[in-house]
Write a protein that holds these residues in place. Structure first.
Motif, short mmCIF file in Angstrom:
data_model
loop_
_atom_site.label_atom_id
_atom_site.label_comp_id
_atom_site.label_asym_id
_atom_site.label_seq_id
_atom_site.Cartn_x
_atom_site.Cartn_y
_atom_site.Cartn_z
N GLY A 136 -83.55 -48.05 -13.53
CA GLY A 136 -84.19 -48.68 -12.39
C GLY A 136 -84.63 -47.68 -11.35
O GLY A 136 -85.72 -47.76 -10.79
N ILE A 137 -83.77 -46.68 -11.07
CA ILE A 137 -84.13 -45.63 -10.11
C ILE A 137 -85.32 -44.83 -10.64
O ILE A 137 -86.23 -44.47 -9.90
CB ILE A 137 -82.92 -44.72 -9.84
N HIS A 143 -86.95 -38.17 -1.13
CA HIS A 143 -86.25 -37.32 -0.17
C HIS A 143 -86.28 -37.98 1.21
O HIS A 143 -87.10 -38.85 1.48
CB HIS A 143 -86.83 -35.91 -0.12
N LEU A 144 -85.34 -37.57 2.05
CA LEU A 144 -85.28 -38.11 3.39
C LEU A 144 -86.26 -37.40 4.31
O LEU A 144 -86.44 -36.18 4.22
CB LEU A 144 -83.86 -37.96 3.96
N LYS A 204 -79.54 -49.29 0.57
CA LYS A 204 -78.44 -48.37 0.28
C LYS A 204 -78.80 -47.47 -0.88
O LYS A 204 -78.53 -46.26 -0.86
CB LYS A 204 -77.16 -49.16 0.00
N ALA A 205 -79.42 -48.04 -1.92
CA ALA A 205 -79.83 -47.23 -3.06
C ALA A 205 -80.91 -46.22 -2.67
O ALA A 205 -80.91 -45.08 -3.11
CB ALA A 205 -80.35 -48.13 -4.19
N LEU A 206 -81.84 -46.64 -1.80
CA LEU A 206 -82.88 -45.74 -1.33
C LEU A 206 -82.27 -44.59 -0.53
O LEU A 206 -82.67 -43.43 -0.68
CB LEU A 206 -83.88 -46.49 -0.45
N GLY A 229 -82.61 -40.74 -1.56
CA GLY A 229 -83.19 -39.74 -0.65
C GLY A 229 -82.23 -38.63 -0.33
O GLY A 229 -82.61 -37.46 -0.27
N LEU A 230 -80.95 -38.98 -0.13
CA LEU A 230 -79.93 -37.98 0.20
C LEU A 230 -79.73 -36.99 -0.93
O LEU A 230 -79.58 -35.79 -0.71
CB LEU A 230 -78.61 -38.69 0.52
#
Length: 513
Positions: free
Chosen positions: A20-21, A355-356, A341-343, A347-348
């Motif tokens: 999914g990611i 990416h953040l 939360k998954a995003l 990103g982290l």
């Protein structure tokens, strides 16, 4: 209908969440298929097309099934059948021990490969679905818009494994435990935490079935993540206050009226920074919304030099790299739902190109400028790429060696002069003047406030100007530090960090060469 396969069926976390990611953040090379519902039910209408972007799904009456049927279908088992990706193909898997599954009218005893145009039926006289593999321009997940992919990711990857995702999130927090903004990691402690993280990751798939049974989460529709600049601007302006003119003397600051009058000429080029934390992917920014309807963000200070550079501290631009494990955990817990939360985690850890990014607006009494953190020039000194295991890494920073600086060339002419050479050779015990927008004072009044400190030694100590007598607060970070050179004020540094109440460090402009 293609041939029979004897490979064992396995419903894996990587086939759901991992795939999914991949579909969410790296969709261009990933294929998907469509299930066309031929019978109306509580959850799907006849003729409805359901895009499937993960590698394994289940069909049945259970609330965790990605393709769900209501209780009126008595001959459909709670976990009836599965569709699993195998190489470049998909196979239909019989799960139920009491009710049959048919492919093109023939019963499936174990598993069969699927082909475009096949018809799936769950039990005799049960619901039917068409299996369609898109071709041409619509052959890959990339043809599905980001907002739609986020919704599918929420339904097909996160919902069935909500508790498992929480376990993996705890693993991340454990893995980064002990990280402080101005502290170095102890190697032995870090190795122990990674060992714990690996152990938990191994256990998570083994416990997956139990986690699924105990998970009673209800479905929620994903909120659309607006990526337009107008929305980001409105989110920032909703919590911002007007910037007022006139430097205000801090209460209890002593006889400082002369200093504030002399420094007031620079006020129009000293800015209050307001930032919103976003996840960026292929040019799109998704602001991370909290359950309270707000957003993750922070405020700070910055200033514009006469050479056109906007100057601030690195931790005011890329704050997530300096956050402690406790801060990361609180931010994660505050987010709106599982998708955000998954995003945040993607990103982290910079998963699949995500990416953040901080979206930043800076304001002075007379100017406003907009930036993204990725546009700033910074140094990689003091950064470490931490290996979290299973291909996950994250970047941390500690500002060591005077690396806590960031700038961007604006093309605008500021009024603040700088003395780079002097910033590396200041005498001991001299007074330095600070202007900025500290939290709890300037942020409430909307006015630039005056502060001061003095050097605790001559020159630099590990690339930093060490200071004592500090009487400014959080929010001044990134703001200008002035030295009075025989009546002429010159910027020599950037407010960087504090130690205890009255000590701290200033990043010299010398480091920006």
């Amino acid at each position: 209908m293609a041939g029979h396969t004897t490979k064992a069926y396995r419903n894996t976390l990587s086939g759901s969440v991992g795939a999914g990611i991949g579909s969410l953040f790296n969709p261009s090379g990933r294929k998907y298929y469509i299930l066309e519902h031929k019978v109306s039910s509580k959850y799907h209408k006849a003729g409805e097309s359901q895009e499937i972007i993960v590698d394994n799904i289940e069909l049945g009456r259970d609330s965790h099934c990605q393709v769900r049927f209501d209780e009126s279908f008595k001959t459909v088992s709670r976990h009836h059948a599965g569709i699993v990706k195998d190489g470049n193909m998909w196979k239909l898997v019989q799960i139920s021990k009491s009710n049959s599954t048919f492919l093109n009218g023939r019963p499936v005893k174990t598993e069969w490969y699927l082909q475009n145009g096949d018809e799936i039926q769950l039990s005799v006289n049960g619901p039917k679905l068409g299996f369609i593999v898109p071709t041409g321009k619509k052959a890959t997940v990339g043809s599905i818009g980001l907002t739609r992919r986020m919704s599918l990711f929420r339904q097909q990857a996160l919902r069935p494994y909500k508790t498992a995702i929480a376990v993996l999130s705890c693993v991340l927090v454990l893995a980064v435990g002990g990280l402080g903004t101005w502290n170095y990691l102890q190697g032995e402690e870090f190795d122990k935490k990674i060992a714990v993280a690996h152990q938990l990751l191994k256990q998570s798939e083994q416990k997956l079935d139990d986690l699924k049974k105990n998970n009673a989460a209800l479905e929620k529709e994903i909120a659309k993540a607006a990526v337009e600049q107008q929305r980001l601007d409105s989110m920032l302006k909703a919590k911002s206050r007007p910037i007022q003119k006139n430097v205000i003397v801090r209460q209890g600051g002593g006889n400082e009226q002369g200093q504030t009058s002399a420094l007031q000429r620079y006020e129009s080029d000293i800015f209050r920074m307001e930032a919103i934390l976003c996840v960026a992917y292929k040019g799109e920014l998704v602001p991370l919304e909290t359950s309270g309807g707000g957003s993750l963000g922070w405020t700070a200070s910055g200033y514009l030099l006469s050479d056109g550079r906007f100057i601030t501290a690195k931790h005011c631009v890329e704050g997530w790299k300096f956050d402690s494990a406790e801060s990361i955990s609180k931010q994660y817990a505050s987010l709106k739902d599982d998708t955000y939360k998954a995003l945040f985690l993607a990103g982290l850890t910079e998963t699949n190109g995500a990416h953040l990014v901080a979206y930043i607006i800076v304001r002075s009494p007379s100017k406003e400028i907009k930036f993204q953190s990725s546009q700033f020039t910074t140094t990689k000194r003091g950064e470490k790429r931490m290996d979290l295991g299973d291909g996950m890494t994250m970047i941390t920073a500690n500002g060591a060696g005077g690396s806590d600086w960031a700038y961007i060339n604006t093309g605008k002419t500021g009024s603040i002069p700088a003395d780079v050479s002097l910033s590396a050779n200041l005498p001991a015990g001299v007074r330095l003047e600070v202007l900025g927008y500290p939290q709890g004072h300037g942020s409430e009044a909307g006015s630039c406030l005056y502060g001061s400190c003095q050097t605790s030694g001559r020159g630099l100590n590990d690339g930093v100007i060490l200071i004592t007598g500090k009487n400014y607060e959080h929010g001044n970070s990134g703001g200008p530090v002035f030295y009075n050179d025989n009546g002429t004020y010159k910027a020599v540094g950037i407010v960087s960090f504090g130690v205890y109440e009255s000590m701290g460090g200033i990043t010299p402009l010398y480091n920006l060469r």
